[in-house]
Each structure stands twice: as structure tokens, then as C-alpha cells.
Enzyme design. Structure first.
Site, PDB file in Angstrom:
ATOM      1  CG  ASN A  44      -0.484  -0.279   2.503  1.00 35.94           C
ATOM      2  OD1 ASN A  44       0.583  -0.847   2.669  1.00 35.94           O
ATOM      3  ND2 ASN A  44      -1.228   0.116   3.522  1.00 35.94           N
ATOM      4  CD  GLU A  46      -1.831   4.496   4.472  1.00 32.91           C
ATOM      5  OE1 GLU A  46      -1.410   5.334   5.291  1.00 32.91           O
ATOM      6  OE2 GLU A  46      -2.512   3.498   4.802  1.00 32.91           O
ATOM      7  CB  CYS A  55      -5.096  -1.604  -2.020  1.00 35.75           C
ATOM      8  SG  CYS A  55      -6.464  -0.954  -1.044  1.00 35.75           S
ATOM      9  CD  GLU A  57      -5.186  -6.207  -1.716  1.00 34.14           C
ATOM     10  OE1 GLU A  57      -4.691  -5.089  -1.524  1.00 34.14           O
ATOM     11  OE2 GLU A  57      -5.941  -6.773  -0.905  1.00 34.14           O
ATOM     12  CB  CYS A  88     -10.884  -2.716  -0.186  1.00 41.09           C
ATOM     13  SG  CYS A  88     -10.257  -2.067  -1.759  1.00 41.09           S
ATOM     14  CB  CYS A  91      -8.568  -4.665  -4.114  1.00 34.24           C
ATOM     15  SG  CYS A  91      -7.415  -3.264  -4.031  1.00 34.24           S
TER      16      CYS A  91
HETATM   17  N1  THU Z   1      -5.202  -2.026   2.411  1.00 34.56           N
HETATM   18  C1  THU Z   1      -4.576  -2.753   1.442  1.00 34.56           C
HETATM   19  O1  THU Z   1      -3.525  -2.358   0.930  1.00 34.56           O
HETATM   20  N2  THU Z   1      -5.142  -3.934   1.063  1.00 34.56           N
HETATM   21  C2  THU Z   1      -6.255  -4.474   1.618  1.00 34.56           C
HETATM   22  O2  THU Z   1      -6.656  -5.557   1.233  1.00 34.56           O
HETATM   23  C3  THU Z   1      -6.976  -3.751   2.680  1.00 34.56           C
HETATM   24  C4  THU Z   1      -6.450  -2.411   3.032  1.00 34.56           C
HETATM   25  C5  THU Z   1      -4.579  -0.774   2.849  1.00 34.56           C
HETATM   26  C6  THU Z   1      -5.257   0.495   2.434  1.00 34.56           C
HETATM   27  C7  THU Z   1      -4.755   1.466   3.497  1.00 34.56           C
HETATM   28  O3  THU Z   1      -3.487   1.964   3.099  1.00 34.56           O
HETATM   29  C8  THU Z   1      -4.577   0.598   4.726  1.00 34.56           C
HETATM   30  O4  THU Z   1      -4.514  -0.737   4.266  1.00 34.56           O
HETATM   31  C9  THU Z   1      -5.690   0.735   5.747  1.00 34.56           C
HETATM   32  O5  THU Z   1      -6.932   0.576   5.150  1.00 34.56           O
END
Ligand code: THU
Length: 142
Positions: A44, A46, A55, A57, A88, A91
Site C-alpha cells: 500500500n 498512502e 492498496c 493488491e 477491499c 480491489c
Molecule cells: N489495504 C490494502 O492495501 N489492502 C487491503 O486488502 C486492505 C487495506 C490498505 C489500504 C490502506 O493503506 C490501509 O490498508 C488501511 O486501510
């Protein structure tokens, strides 16, 4: 753990270690195997403008597409634990573009594998490339 799962786990763990998650402090790594057995990973990333963050994925899928892969054979997503990190909603749709309903999505934390789902279970009755008459992973991508 099978050799493929071990490779996925190690790659997702390494990617998680490089995650950029200063806002959620919830680092996630993902790794996938494509149709030729090549491994692609993502984490991820941000952003101070929160909705712009991506994310793990999405990063792994982008890495696959950029290196020529077009079909996901298996994917593993790894969070910090102890909660399950299932993909999510957005994704799930991203996965659906490059994976059929039987493809396995493994969920892990640093201690090991926690659960496994199929793409079809995560996103039933989905809308995909075939709904638009496109071949999944087709070569007409531009
Ligand atoms: N996140 C992912 O990268 N993949 C997931 O399957 C669920 C959530 C990340 C998004 C964000 O940066 C952090 O986790 C919290 O939601």
C-alpha cells in the site's frame, strides 16, 4: 506450505516491509503469480490526500501488467495481524479483471496463512471483461 505459497508469502512479506502507510500505520503487502509463473508484488502507498492512496493488491496487479503478465493464477495478501486483511471492494473488482472465479486469494499475517477464498466467493455475480464481450487478459489492451 506449498512451494508456490511459500514464494507468495515471502514476496508479500518483503513488500509489506516497504509499505508506505504513515497515516493508517497498517502496512500491507500482496504478491501474485501470473500465468507464466512469474511473481509480482506490491504494497500500500498512502497519500496526504487520503483517497489517493493505493492498496497493495493494486500495486501487485500494476506490476504484473507492466511486465507483460495478463492472468492471475493465485494471490496472497498479508497484513500486520491479528485481523484478517481481505481485499477491499475496489480491489475485488481489480482482481476480477485478471482472474477467473476459481482463483485463490490467500490471506496471511506475519505469523502465517490465515484464510483462503476464491475470487468468486469474494465477488459473486460480478461484472467482468466477458460482460463487454472482451476476452479476459486479451491482447487488445493497446
Ligand atoms: N489495504 C490494502 O492495501 N489492502 C487491503 O486488502 C486492505 C487495506 C490498505 C489500504 C490502506 O493503506 C490501509 O490498508 C488501511 O486501510
Amino acid at each position: 506450505m506449498s512451494p508456490d505459497l511459500s514464494r507468495l508469502f515471502a514476496a508479500a512479506r518483503a513488500a509489506q516491509g516497504r509499505a508506505y502507510a504513515p497515516y493508517s500505520r497498517f502496512p500491507v503487502g500482496a504478491a501474485l503469480l501470473d500465468e507464466s509463473g512469474a511473481l509480482h508484488a506490491g504494497c500500500n502507498v498512502e497519500n496526504a490526500a487520503y483517497p489517493v492512496g493505493t492498496c497493495a493488491e493494486a500495486g501487485a496487479i500494476a506490476a504484473m501488467v507492466a511486465s507483460g503478465g495478463r492472468r492471475i493464477a493465485a494471490l496472497l495478501v498479508l497484513g500486520p495481524g491479528p485481523v484478517l486483511v481481505t481485499p477491499c471492494g475496489a480491489c475485488r473488482q481489480r482482481l476480477r479483471e485478471f482472474a477467473g472465479p476459481a482463483v485463490r486469494v490467500h490471506v496471511a499475517d506475519p505469523a502465517g496463512l490465515r484464510a483462503a477464498f476464491t475470487v468468486g466467493a469474494l465477488l459473486p455475480d460480478s461484472f467482468g471483461p466477458d460482460n463487454l464481450g472482451a476476452a479476459p487478459g486479451g491482447t487488445d489492451g493497446g
